[in-house]
Enzyme design. Structure first.
Site, short mmCIF file in Angstrom:
data_model
loop_
_atom_site.label_atom_id
_atom_site.label_comp_id
_atom_site.label_asym_id
_atom_site.label_seq_id
_atom_site.Cartn_x
_atom_site.Cartn_y
_atom_site.Cartn_z
N GLY A 35 58.90 -59.62 -47.01
CA GLY A 35 59.49 -58.88 -45.88
C GLY A 35 60.93 -59.31 -45.66
CG HIS A 36 61.72 -63.31 -44.27
ND1 HIS A 36 60.54 -64.01 -44.46
CD2 HIS A 36 61.96 -63.36 -42.94
CE1 HIS A 36 60.10 -64.45 -43.30
NE2 HIS A 36 60.94 -64.07 -42.36
CG ASP A 149 59.42 -59.07 -35.67
OD1 ASP A 149 58.52 -59.62 -35.04
OD2 ASP A 149 59.67 -59.34 -36.87
CB SER A 184 53.54 -62.21 -40.38
OG SER A 184 53.72 -63.21 -39.40
CB SER A 185 56.13 -67.03 -41.09
OG SER A 185 57.35 -66.46 -41.52
P1 AMP Z 1 61.38 -64.19 -38.76
O1 AMP Z 1 61.68 -65.19 -39.81
O2 AMP Z 1 59.93 -64.01 -38.49
O3 AMP Z 1 62.21 -64.40 -37.51
O4 AMP Z 1 61.85 -62.79 -39.36
C1 AMP Z 1 63.18 -62.59 -39.79
C2 AMP Z 1 63.39 -61.12 -40.05
O5 AMP Z 1 62.50 -60.69 -41.09
C3 AMP Z 1 63.10 -60.25 -38.83
O6 AMP Z 1 64.07 -59.21 -38.76
C4 AMP Z 1 61.73 -59.68 -39.14
O7 AMP Z 1 61.47 -58.44 -38.53
C5 AMP Z 1 61.83 -59.54 -40.66
N1 AMP Z 1 60.47 -59.46 -41.24
C6 AMP Z 1 59.49 -60.39 -41.18
N2 AMP Z 1 58.36 -59.92 -41.78
C7 AMP Z 1 58.65 -58.67 -42.22
C8 AMP Z 1 57.91 -57.66 -42.91
N3 AMP Z 1 56.64 -57.84 -43.24
N4 AMP Z 1 58.54 -56.51 -43.20
C9 AMP Z 1 59.83 -56.30 -42.86
N5 AMP Z 1 60.58 -57.21 -42.21
C10 AMP Z 1 60.00 -58.37 -41.88
#
Ligand code: AMP
Length: 279
Positions: A35-36, A149, A184-185
């Site tokens: 995703g990231h 998100d 997701s993490s």
């Molecule tokens: P985080 O590390 O959880 O703060 O996420 C960092 C960025 O990655 C945020 O903009 C999230 O929305 C995006 N992100 C995380 N998981 C996904 C996913 N499965 N698909 C798309 N974007 C993601």
């Protein structure tokens, strides 16, 4: 070229200010997954210089949440970002971002208080504060964020507009496992059985979309169907709501702009998902 690791705000500010072309920025909390990486790939395609920040922001976690246990693996993250030829990794520590005399907060009223804001009251204040700081430090033209998100994107767009920022958010589609679970993490917290149970989120989204495709436009009817489905699948519902994509206002009739938003506990792990309902 290997990505350069930048830990100080002053060094980061000097670097991005100097580039003539477009700067793309992907803020993350690390422990990177596809995703990231999808955001990074798009940034690489569209921009001349790409900065990824890795910072587990303590102010968006409440005292009862998982800040201490939040997964971290900088070496692995670095290798993944090197493969994608990212230019800079901004990797500050807490003292750099929140020195002892830190005392300023950014709050977006209204849309921060619904959905995730109801069960996580201080969460978005932490998100808006850190993202504005990061935007001021990196000064990106484009900031790439995931629709997983969706509320976060909506809140941040409003913040940037209200505060007259020139940075543009580029929303990117949700990346999912082959079986439908949004990456997701926090999926790391799920044991084998919970990983199966977690499929109830994406299956509920599918069920809702099927009902809409068959002509149902009444959120209450769909809510009843998927509440039963999720409860039977051992999910504990935080919220299931139907709101308009542009301003997250509640809706009584499903139209092209309506999204379903879900937050479900699988064991102690809180997972979220969302989707447009009408194709
Ligand atoms: P985080 O590390 O959880 O703060 O996420 C960092 C960025 O990655 C945020 O903009 C999230 O929305 C995006 N992100 C995380 N998981 C996904 C996913 N499965 N698909 C798309 N974007 C993601």
């Amino acid at each position: 070229m290997k990505p350069e690791i930048i830990t100080s705000i002053s060094a980061m500010k000097k670097l991005t200010g100097k580039h003539a072309g477009l700067t793309g920025f992907v803020p993350t909390m690390g422990f990177l997954q596809e995703g990231h990486l999808s955001l990074v790939r798009l940034a690489k395609k569209q921009c001349d210089v790409v900065v990824v920040s890795i910072y587990v922001n303590p102010t968006q976690f409440s005292p009862s949440e998982d800040l201490a246990s939040y997964p971290r693996d900088f070496e692995r993250d670095y290798a993944l970002l090197a493969e994608l030829e990212v230019d800079y990794i901004f990797f500050p520590d807490n003292n750099e971002m929140y020195p002892p005399d830190y005392n300023t907060w950014v709050e977006v009223k209204g849309i921060s208080e619904v959905l995730c804001g109801r069960s996580r009251p201080s969460h978005f204040r932490g998100v808006t504060t850190i993202v504005l700081k990061l935007v001021n430090i990196v000064q990106p033209d484009y900031m790439y964020m995931g629709e997983k998100d969706f509320q976060q994107i909506t809140v941040l767009k409003k913040m940037l507009k209200d505060l007259n920022s020139d940075t543009i958010i580029v929303p990117c589609p949700i990346v999912r496992e082959p079986d439908g679970l949004a990456l997701s993490s926090r999926n790391k917290y799920l044991d084998e059985k919970q990983r199966q149970d977690a499929l109830c989120l994406s299956k509920a989204v599918k069920l809702a979309r099927q009902s809409v495709a068959q002509g149902c436009r009444n959120p209450e009817v769909i809510l009843n169907i998927i509440t039963q489905f999720i409860t039977a699948a051992h999910g504990k519902i935080d919220y299931i709501e139907f709101r308009q994509s542009n301003d997250l206002s509640a809706t009584e009739i499903i139209d092209k702009e309506t999204r379903i938003f879900l937050a479900i506990y699988i064991g102690k792990t809180r997972l979220i998902d969302n989707a447009i309902l009408l194709q």
